[in-house]
Enzyme design. Structure first.
Site: not given
Length: 374
Positions: A188, A190-192
């Site tokens: 997704f 917004a993940k790292p």
């Protein structure tokens, strides 16, 4: 307002090669299962050391595919935390099984081994068959897997690591992606390590499981396109997202190092006035979120003070799953989940991304300290 997660800064840092990678897919036209998909799987495997990587459409698909491959069915119980995003538990329910909610540790926010033991008792008391455990590596730090693995070995349970927030981290010399029977992660945005839409991946060293997962991901396909060996789903990662992830993976190690530096500066600036997150010895977090605990403080007032100063915050998660109407009928371990309930009232996350410069971070720290009366 400062960005909570600055994807625009990351895109600028990656430069024109990101656009070129996307255009390359547009030009060759293999939008589904194009060559970049296989390339990404190979590069992800090389990054973490897993033998097999199966890309898929989302982190939720990754979890669901593993449970499908494990044959989870009605009457089964799968132990998982309540202090997590809904996807961890919802995939268990999809297959007619029961999530048994387990409490977490105050220091790491991850599964508590004593509560796992209590959850096994609770499951059996309710006539359920415990079959597996899904620890969640919350906020970027791996769970304490060694004692969990010991319980799983003793009880004959499989272990699925929910690494939606922790890909790139490690635990006792093992990289996330090489722990348990299988690991699921999310890409997704917004993940790292995030793509430009939904995406996910499964990691395993089990070659038989890998073959089943690849079939399930593509409608249960057998030896031929229109031969179906099992009931599956459309869980494929599209080629453009694979191309995006290949480019982001090139800078991922540097971004993790930047996240470490930012987390250390937060700890130095806030540890005397808030409960800052702790990383276990011999572990590394990728700091998907930087989450404080504010026991005894008015969290809403804290958030309002920061918002007035142009600093965004977020709460992960304000209402744990066992307190949600959709999951209220499922069992919780022992006599309840007191740590989970308490954390849900105390946690608040600050801006965290690898492009947060020192001046902006100093503003966040100063504003937080003022809001806490420090």
């Amino acid at each position: 307002m400062l960005p909570f997660i600055d994807l625009a800064a990351q895109r600028a840092a990656l430069g024109p090669r990101m656009e070129e990678a996307i255009l390359a897919v547009v030009r060759h036209g293999a939008y589904v299962m194009g060559p970049e998909v296989g390339q990404l799987e190979e590069e992800l495997a090389a990054f973490c050391g897993a033998k097999h990587v199966v890309s898929c459409g989302s982190g939720t698909d990754a979890l669901a595919l593993i449970l499908m491959a494990k044959g989870v069915k009605p009457g089964d119980a799968v132990l998982c935390p309540s202090f997590t995003f809904a996807a961890t538990a919802e995939v268990i329910c999809w297959l007619g099984a029961a999530p048994v909610f387990v409490d977490v540790r105050e220091d790491t926010f991850n599964l508590d081994i004593d509560s796992i033991e209590a959850g096994l008792v609770t499951a059996r008391e309710q006539g359920l068959r415990p079959v597996g455990v899904i620890p969640v590596d919350l906020f970027g730090q791996p769970a304490d897997y060694a004692p969990i693995e010991a319980v799983c070995a003793r009880e004959g349970l499989w272990l699925l690591a929910d690494a939606a927030q922790s890909f790139g981290a490690h635990y006792q010399g093992r990289k996330v992606g090489t722990i348990g029977d299988a690991t699921a992660t999310s890409f997704f945005p917004a993940k790292p390590l995030g793509c430009y839409g939904d995406g996910g991946a499964i990691f395993t060293d089990d070659s038989e499981l890998d073959a089943v997962l690849r079939s399930l991901r593509n409608h249960g396909q057998g030896a031929d396109k229109y031969e179906y060996a099992r009931i599956g789903m459309n869980g494929r990662l599209d080629t453009i997202q694979a191309a995006v992830l290949i480019e982001k993976l090139r800078v991922f190690a540097d971004e993790i190092a930047a996240r470490d530096r930012i987390a250390a500066r937060y700890a130095a600036g806030l540890s005397d006035c808030a409960v800052v997150p702790q990383v276990m010895a011999d572990a590394r977090s990728v700091w998907a979120q930087y989450t404080l605990r504010l026991p005894g403080f008015d969290r809403s007032a804290f958030q309002a003070s920061l918002r007035d100063a142009g600093v965004p915050t977020a709460i992960y998660y304000p209402r744990p799953l066992h307190r949600q109407d959709a999951y209220a009928r499922y069992p919780s371990a022992g006599n309840g989940l007191p740590v989970t309930d308490r954390l849900a009232q105390e946690v608040v996350s600050l801006p965290m991304h690898p492009y947060l410069d020192e001046a902006d971070q100093d503003h966040v720290i100063a504003t937080a300290r003022a809001a806490l009366g420090a």
